[in-house]
Design a protein around this motif. Structure first.
Motif, PDB file in Angstrom:
ATOM      1  N   PRO A 150       1.861   3.167   0.099  1.00 41.07           N
ATOM      2  CA  PRO A 150       1.986   4.621  -0.058  1.00 41.07           C
ATOM      3  C   PRO A 150       0.997   5.338   0.857  1.00 41.07           C
ATOM      4  N   GLY A 151       1.478   6.404   1.509  1.00 47.62           N
ATOM      5  CA  GLY A 151       0.620   7.184   2.412  1.00 47.62           C
ATOM      6  C   GLY A 151       0.581   6.653   3.838  1.00 47.62           C
ATOM      7  N   ALA A 152       1.237   5.506   4.095  1.00 49.77           N
ATOM      8  CA  ALA A 152       1.205   4.923   5.442  1.00 49.77           C
ATOM      9  C   ALA A 152       1.992   5.766   6.443  1.00 49.77           C
ATOM     10  N   VAL A 153       2.928   6.561   5.939  1.00 46.04           N
ATOM     11  CA  VAL A 153       3.751   7.401   6.790  1.00 46.04           C
ATOM     12  C   VAL A 153       3.619   8.840   6.279  1.00 46.04           C
ATOM     13  N   GLU A 154       3.182   9.731   7.150  1.00 46.68           N
ATOM     14  CA  GLU A 154       3.018  11.127   6.765  1.00 46.68           C
ATOM     15  C   GLU A 154       4.383  11.762   6.502  1.00 46.68           C
ATOM     16  N   GLY A 155       4.472  12.499   5.403  1.00 50.47           N
ATOM     17  CA  GLY A 155       5.715  13.196   5.068  1.00 50.47           C
ATOM     18  C   GLY A 155       6.711  12.350   4.332  1.00 50.47           C
TER      19      GLY A 155
END
Length: 156
Positions: A150-155
């Motif tokens: 989780p949070g590895a890809v913005e948006g």
């Protein structure tokens, strides 16, 4: 192996009629209907209600494709956010982090396929009606689909 487990082999000849699939899965709010399965490819139709999606993940052994039939998908592909609508084909080579979401107020439908088939059908059998996202991530990793943290890809 159970009696109704999908056994892959050569692609059988025949027609899967519109609105039919010989196996239906409910995976975290999505409905997946099997359209074809063989050693070399696996195809399924999806019904994706508003607000559903599949977070960023990687197929380590499969190329994946989406042919959008209805609605609009918001997709994460190769580090960028894109949109695909009816008639568009999305290509996601193995090893490429990707995600898809229905961020609209209408259902989306698409034909997905992967090549080679790998163990995706067996994974869907394990995920059917499962409600624990952590268990989905764990089981997916055992079937060559790795979710990004989780949070590895913005948006996402």
């Amino acid at each position: 192996m159970t009696a109704d487990e999908i056994v892959l082999g050569p692609l059988p000849a025949g027609i899967t009629l519109a609105g039919e699939g010989n196996r239906i899965w409910n995976v975290l709010g999505h409905t997946y209907a099997l359209k074809a399965a063989s050693d070399t490819s696996f195809a399924f139709e999806t019904l994706d209600p508003p607000g559903t999606g599949v977070p960023p993940h990687v197929h380590t052994t499969q190329d994946e494709h989406i042919y959008v039939l209805e609605g609009v998908f918001t997709l994460y592909l190769d580090g960028q956010w894109e949109k695909a609508g009816p008639g568009d084909t999305v290509r996601m080579p193995k090893g490429l982090p990707h995600a898809y979401y229905n961020r609209s107020d209408a259902n989306s439908r698409a034909l997905f396929w992967v090549s080679p088939a790998g163990r995706l059908a067996q994974l869907f059998d394990r995920l059917h009606d499962l409600t624990d996202p952590a268990e989905v991530v764990r089981l997916s990793a055992l079937h060559d689909v790795d979710f990004l943290p989780p949070g590895a890809v913005e948006g996402a």
